[in-house]
Write a protein that holds these residues in place. Structure first.
Motif, PDB file in Angstrom:
ATOM      1  N   GLY A 144       0.800  -1.221   0.000  1.00 45.00           N
ATOM      2  CA  GLY A 144       0.000   0.000   0.000  1.00 45.00           C
ATOM      3  C   GLY A 144       0.826   1.260   0.000  1.00 45.00           C
ATOM      4  N   ASN A 145       2.167   1.145   0.044  1.00 52.34           N
ATOM      5  CA  ASN A 145       3.021   2.314   0.122  1.00 52.34           C
ATOM      6  C   ASN A 145       3.720   2.651  -1.180  1.00 52.34           C
ATOM      7  OD1 ASN A 145       2.424   2.504   2.868  1.00 52.34           O
ATOM      8  ND2 ASN A 145       4.105   1.128   3.426  1.00 52.34           N
ATOM      9  N   LEU A 146       3.413   1.930  -2.245  1.00 48.68           N
ATOM     10  CA  LEU A 146       4.067   2.211  -3.512  1.00 48.68           C
ATOM     11  C   LEU A 146       3.689   3.586  -4.049  1.00 48.68           C
ATOM     12  CD1 LEU A 146       3.892  -1.242  -5.331  1.00 48.68           C
ATOM     13  CD2 LEU A 146       5.905  -0.106  -4.413  1.00 48.68           C
ATOM     14  N   LEU A 147       2.471   4.026  -3.783  1.00 51.42           N
ATOM     15  CA  LEU A 147       2.060   5.356  -4.227  1.00 51.42           C
ATOM     16  C   LEU A 147       1.034   5.918  -3.260  1.00 51.42           C
ATOM     17  CD1 LEU A 147      -1.002   5.301  -5.811  1.00 51.42           C
ATOM     18  CD2 LEU A 147       0.343   3.922  -7.368  1.00 51.42           C
ATOM     19  N   ARG A 148       0.987   7.247  -3.206  1.00 46.68           N
ATOM     20  CA  ARG A 148       0.052   7.928  -2.314  1.00 46.68           C
ATOM     21  C   ARG A 148      -0.414   9.207  -2.996  1.00 46.68           C
ATOM     22  NH1 ARG A 148       3.373   9.008   1.275  1.00 46.68           N
ATOM     23  NH2 ARG A 148       3.615  11.269   1.072  1.00 46.68           N
TER      24      ARG A 148
END
Length: 428
Positions: A339-343
């Protein structure tokens, strides 16, 4: 025509002929406008009218022959009838023939051609299927005449080197199927539509597009202390782990965490015990199509494969789950940092890890990065700059403003990406 026939009868006969001609016109248009795939579905459901319609459309030359034969006969009779009525009404003056010609043309166009054909094109299924009950017996009755006329038609087509298309030549292409799925949105649930579209994309994807890069493979080194190995296995994010000795070039096998836990119930396993329950590694070449690899996994009862280049160097790891998620979407949170690949930021920009795949950025953030070259945003930035950038470097990649936020160990670690700016003069 005898004067003894009342004029009202002639008007009635003309109306009947116009209606008959209108039937042939509406039947012709509805038959040609009928959705063939929908018709095949109705035939499979056992609809008798659909089967009769399919039989008529299987021989289009005969169908058009009987329709045009009836239409032209009725129109010719209508012309004769209108000429007789004009003579009755206006005498045999020099303008009578002109009035008759203009009248019959108007009546045929309005009542027997344009109006019926517009209706037939608007409601093809509702009209074509019932029409088959009339056209089928009519074709049997008029078959000798239709066959004789078609002899000349087929001969003329051969002289013009024209060959009617076969049923096999009318198969839908992949792009046509994609268009059907997109246009059938109101009939297909959104999730199902997404799966269909993902399957079409899978046709052009390879294992390189979905594999976990070598640097992110979760693996166990047998040269580590046994307690560290046990801790790593117990806290692993995956159910299957790559086990190597010293370096990833010396892969010992694939460890199923469940086997390790079952074997450790009586007493903790040592390194030899771990080696005993390893499964031989499964290698696959880079560039393998995803659909083919899905079949390979199924045939060989495998879940994990190591992707290697032409020199045998390990490039990454691909799993059965990776391929399935390309079809149905992500359905697990087991992957570390998944879930941290893009924000997404409040200002509309996107903060992305350098290892974030371009396909993920395009799918989740609506970007339009090219997929033919590098697979990650890090690779795309390095290719564009042809150098290792410094933090704060800004550039335009595929129309998208990209700002490098962090660089570490010769890699772009974090970037900020904004939506592509519209081209000058482009419509808003």
């Amino acid at each position: 025509m005898s004067d003894q026939v009342p004029l009202t009868w002639l008007f009635t006969a003309l109306a009947v002929m116009l209606l008959v001609a209108g039937f042939f016109s509406i039947a012709e248009t509805s038959m040609m406008a009928l959705n063939r795939n929908r018709l095949k579905h109705l035939v499979r459901e056992g609809r008798r009218s659909a089967r009769m319609t399919q039989e008529l459309l299987d021989r289009t030359d005969r169908l058009l022959g009987v329709i045009l034969l009836g239409n032209n006969l009725v129109n010719a009779a209508s012309a004769v009838l209108v000429a007789e009525m004009s003579i009755r009404l206006f005498g045999e003056g020099e303008y009578t023939l002109m009035i008759a010609t203009a009248s019959v043309t108007f009546f045929i166009l309005v009542f027997s051609e344009i109006t019926p054909k517009v209706i037939g094109a608007t409601y093809p299924e509702a009209i074509a299927l019932p029409s088959a009950y009339v056209l089928s017996p009519l074709l049997r009755v008029a078959y000798p005449v239709v066959w004789f006329v078609n002899l000349f038609v087929q001969g003329l087509l051969r002289l013009m080197f024209i060959k009617p298309p076969s049923e096999e030549g009318q198969n839908l292409s992949m792009e046509e199927l994609r268009t059907l799925v997109l246009e059938g949105g109101k009939f297909i649930p959104k999730k199902h539509q997404s799966i269909f579209l993902n399957l079409f994309e899978l046709e052009d994807m390879t294992v390189d597009d979905t594999m976990t890069p070598r640097g992110q493979i979760e693996a166990i080194d047998l040269e580590d202390d046994i307690e560290d190995i046990r801790t790593a296995i117990a806290t692993a994010h995956h159910t299957r782990l790559v086990v190597y000795e010293g370096s990833l070039e010396k892969v010992a096998g694939i460890l199923h965490v469940r086997k390790f836990l079952n074997a450790s119930r009586k007493e903790p396993l040592d390194k030899d015990g771990i080696r005993a329950i390893l499964r031989d590694p499964y290698y696959l070449p880079e560039g393998t199509p995803l659909l083919q690899q899905l079949t390979n996994f199924q045939d060989q009862f495998r879940h994990v494969g190591l992707v290697v280049d032409e020199y045998g160097e390990i490039l990454g790891l691909v799993t059965l789950q990776d391929i399935l998620e390309e079809i149905v979407g992500e359905f697990t949170s087991q992957k570390p940092m998944s879930g941290n690949l893009l924000r997404k930021e409040p200002d509309g920009s996107v903060i992305a890890e350098g290892t974030c795949p371009l396909r993920v950025l395009n799918r989740k953030a609506g970007f339009h990065f090219p997929l033919e070259g590098p697979k990650t945003i890090n690779g795309l930035v390095l290719e564009a700059l042809e150098d290792i950038p410094e933090p704060g470097t800004a550039l335009i990649v595929a129309g998208h403003p990209v700002e490098v936020l962090q660089v570490h160990d010769r890699m772009v670690k974090v970037v900020r990406i904004r939506a592509a700016k519209p081209a000058p003069g482009a419509a808003p």
